[in-house]
Design a protein around this motif. Structure first.
Motif, mmCIF file in Angstrom:
data_model
loop_
_atom_site.group_PDB
_atom_site.id
_atom_site.type_symbol
_atom_site.label_atom_id
_atom_site.label_comp_id
_atom_site.label_asym_id
_atom_site.label_seq_id
_atom_site.Cartn_x
_atom_site.Cartn_y
_atom_site.Cartn_z
ATOM 1 N N LEU A 30 0.814 -1.206 0.000
ATOM 2 C CA LEU A 30 0.000 0.000 0.000
ATOM 3 C C LEU A 30 0.848 1.255 0.000
ATOM 4 O O LEU A 30 0.386 2.323 -0.358
ATOM 5 C CB LEU A 30 -0.918 0.016 1.226
ATOM 6 C CG LEU A 30 -1.944 -1.100 1.282
ATOM 7 C CD1 LEU A 30 -2.684 -1.081 2.613
ATOM 8 C CD2 LEU A 30 -2.920 -0.977 0.127
ATOM 9 N N GLY A 31 2.101 1.128 0.450
ATOM 10 C CA GLY A 31 2.991 2.272 0.477
ATOM 11 C C GLY A 31 2.696 3.244 1.607
ATOM 12 O O GLY A 31 2.999 4.427 1.498
ATOM 13 N N VAL A 32 2.087 2.751 2.669
ATOM 14 C CA VAL A 32 1.778 3.609 3.807
ATOM 15 C C VAL A 32 3.076 3.954 4.527
ATOM 16 O O VAL A 32 3.893 3.087 4.811
ATOM 17 C CB VAL A 32 0.808 2.906 4.780
ATOM 18 C CG1 VAL A 32 0.573 3.741 6.027
ATOM 19 C CG2 VAL A 32 -0.495 2.595 4.081
ATOM 20 N N ARG A 48 5.324 -3.384 12.956
ATOM 21 C CA ARG A 48 4.683 -4.654 12.576
ATOM 22 C C ARG A 48 3.631 -4.441 11.488
ATOM 23 O O ARG A 48 3.354 -5.348 10.707
ATOM 24 C CB ARG A 48 4.067 -5.287 13.835
ATOM 25 C CG ARG A 48 3.189 -6.491 13.596
ATOM 26 C CD ARG A 48 3.990 -7.770 13.502
ATOM 27 N NE ARG A 48 3.127 -8.930 13.672
ATOM 28 C CZ ARG A 48 2.768 -9.735 12.670
ATOM 29 N NH1 ARG A 48 3.222 -9.531 11.458
ATOM 30 N NH2 ARG A 48 1.984 -10.755 12.889
ATOM 31 N N LEU A 49 3.063 -3.248 11.390
ATOM 32 C CA LEU A 49 2.068 -2.982 10.347
ATOM 33 C C LEU A 49 2.627 -3.181 8.948
ATOM 34 O O LEU A 49 1.885 -3.513 8.017
ATOM 35 C CB LEU A 49 1.526 -1.554 10.477
ATOM 36 C CG LEU A 49 0.570 -1.294 11.627
ATOM 37 C CD1 LEU A 49 0.270 0.192 11.726
ATOM 38 C CD2 LEU A 49 -0.708 -2.092 11.469
ATOM 39 N N ASP A 51 4.287 -5.568 7.919
ATOM 40 C CA ASP A 51 4.138 -6.968 7.525
ATOM 41 C C ASP A 51 2.875 -7.194 6.702
ATOM 42 O O ASP A 51 2.830 -8.105 5.880
ATOM 43 C CB ASP A 51 4.113 -7.880 8.762
ATOM 44 C CG ASP A 51 5.445 -7.898 9.493
ATOM 45 O OD1 ASP A 51 6.471 -7.491 8.902
ATOM 46 O OD2 ASP A 51 5.467 -8.339 10.660
ATOM 47 N N ALA A 52 1.854 -6.384 6.913
ATOM 48 C CA ALA A 52 0.606 -6.545 6.175
ATOM 49 C C ALA A 52 0.829 -6.370 4.674
ATOM 50 O O ALA A 52 0.129 -6.983 3.868
ATOM 51 C CB ALA A 52 -0.442 -5.560 6.679
ATOM 52 N N ASP A 53 1.805 -5.561 4.283
ATOM 53 C CA ASP A 53 2.092 -5.367 2.862
ATOM 54 C C ASP A 53 2.581 -6.643 2.188
ATOM 55 O O ASP A 53 2.485 -6.782 0.974
ATOM 56 C CB ASP A 53 3.152 -4.275 2.664
ATOM 57 C CG ASP A 53 2.552 -2.883 2.578
ATOM 58 O OD1 ASP A 53 1.318 -2.771 2.471
ATOM 59 O OD2 ASP A 53 3.325 -1.924 2.605
ATOM 60 N N LEU A 54 3.114 -7.566 2.962
ATOM 61 C CA LEU A 54 3.696 -8.781 2.392
ATOM 62 C C LEU A 54 2.737 -9.959 2.427
ATOM 63 O O LEU A 54 3.066 -11.037 1.936
ATOM 64 C CB LEU A 54 4.969 -9.144 3.165
ATOM 65 C CG LEU A 54 6.015 -8.029 3.297
ATOM 66 C CD1 LEU A 54 7.141 -8.471 4.209
ATOM 67 C CD2 LEU A 54 6.534 -7.625 1.938
ATOM 68 N N LEU A 55 1.575 -9.781 3.032
ATOM 69 C CA LEU A 55 0.638 -10.876 3.240
ATOM 70 C C LEU A 55 -0.637 -10.707 2.430
ATOM 71 O O LEU A 55 -1.050 -9.579 2.146
ATOM 72 C CB LEU A 55 0.267 -10.946 4.732
ATOM 73 C CG LEU A 55 1.406 -11.194 5.699
ATOM 74 C CD1 LEU A 55 0.935 -10.989 7.133
ATOM 75 C CD2 LEU A 55 1.976 -12.581 5.517
ATOM 76 N N PRO A 56 -1.298 -11.817 2.117
ATOM 77 C CA PRO A 56 -2.610 -11.707 1.482
ATOM 78 C C PRO A 56 -3.605 -11.075 2.467
ATOM 79 O O PRO A 56 -3.426 -11.142 3.689
ATOM 80 C CB PRO A 56 -3.000 -13.148 1.158
ATOM 81 C CG PRO A 56 -1.959 -14.026 1.734
ATOM 82 C CD PRO A 56 -0.860 -13.188 2.282
ATOM 83 N N TYR A 64 -3.021 -6.943 12.466
ATOM 84 C CA TYR A 64 -3.731 -5.866 13.164
ATOM 85 C C TYR A 64 -3.972 -6.228 14.626
ATOM 86 O O TYR A 64 -3.862 -5.368 15.509
ATOM 87 C CB TYR A 64 -5.056 -5.549 12.467
ATOM 88 C CG TYR A 64 -4.892 -5.076 11.043
ATOM 89 C CD1 TYR A 64 -3.775 -4.356 10.634
ATOM 90 C CD2 TYR A 64 -5.851 -5.358 10.084
ATOM 91 C CE1 TYR A 64 -3.624 -3.919 9.327
ATOM 92 C CE2 TYR A 64 -5.709 -4.917 8.769
ATOM 93 C CZ TYR A 64 -4.599 -4.206 8.407
ATOM 94 O OH TYR A 64 -4.460 -3.770 7.114
ATOM 95 N N GLU A 65 -4.299 -7.493 14.888
ATOM 96 C CA GLU A 65 -4.507 -7.916 16.273
ATOM 97 C C GLU A 65 -3.208 -7.847 17.075
ATOM 98 O O GLU A 65 -3.218 -7.430 18.235
ATOM 99 C CB GLU A 65 -5.096 -9.318 16.320
ATOM 100 C CG GLU A 65 -6.553 -9.342 15.899
ATOM 101 C CD GLU A 65 -7.133 -10.745 15.822
ATOM 102 O OE1 GLU A 65 -6.370 -11.736 15.866
ATOM 103 O OE2 GLU A 65 -8.371 -10.835 15.713
#
Length: 84
Positions: A30-32, A48-49, A51-56, A64-65
């Motif tokens: 997302l490039g956040v 840790r957020l 990591d969401a860029d690398l996951l489905p 997020y949890e």
């Protein structure tokens, strides 16, 4: 009037107008940009957020949890320190 018989209503293009299907290239970042908060504990949790860029998408909830848990724990510690 259009070919549908209703003035101002244009039929949506069919699938043939959309072009060839695009192959799923998987997750796209997302490039956040994460700005530093000034609190090293909070900043460490927020990393840790990324990591969401690398996951489905279906695996984002776990990230997020984890971040929510880390932020909650950090805020609890800060609150406890202020009470002392």
């Amino acid at each position: 009037m259009t070919e549908t018989g209703h003035e101002g209503v244009v039929p949506a293009p069919g699938p043939e107008a959309a072009g060839p299907p695009v192959a799923d290239a998987g997750p796209r970042p997302l490039g956040v940009v994460l700005d530093a908060t000034g609190n090293t504990e909070v900043d460490a949790v927020l990393v840790r957020l990324q990591d969401a860029d690398l996951l489905p998408t279906e695996d984002h909830v776990e990230v997020y949890e984890d971040v929510h848990r880390g932020l909650r724990d950090t805020l609890t510690r800060l609150d406890d320190d202020n009470r002392s």
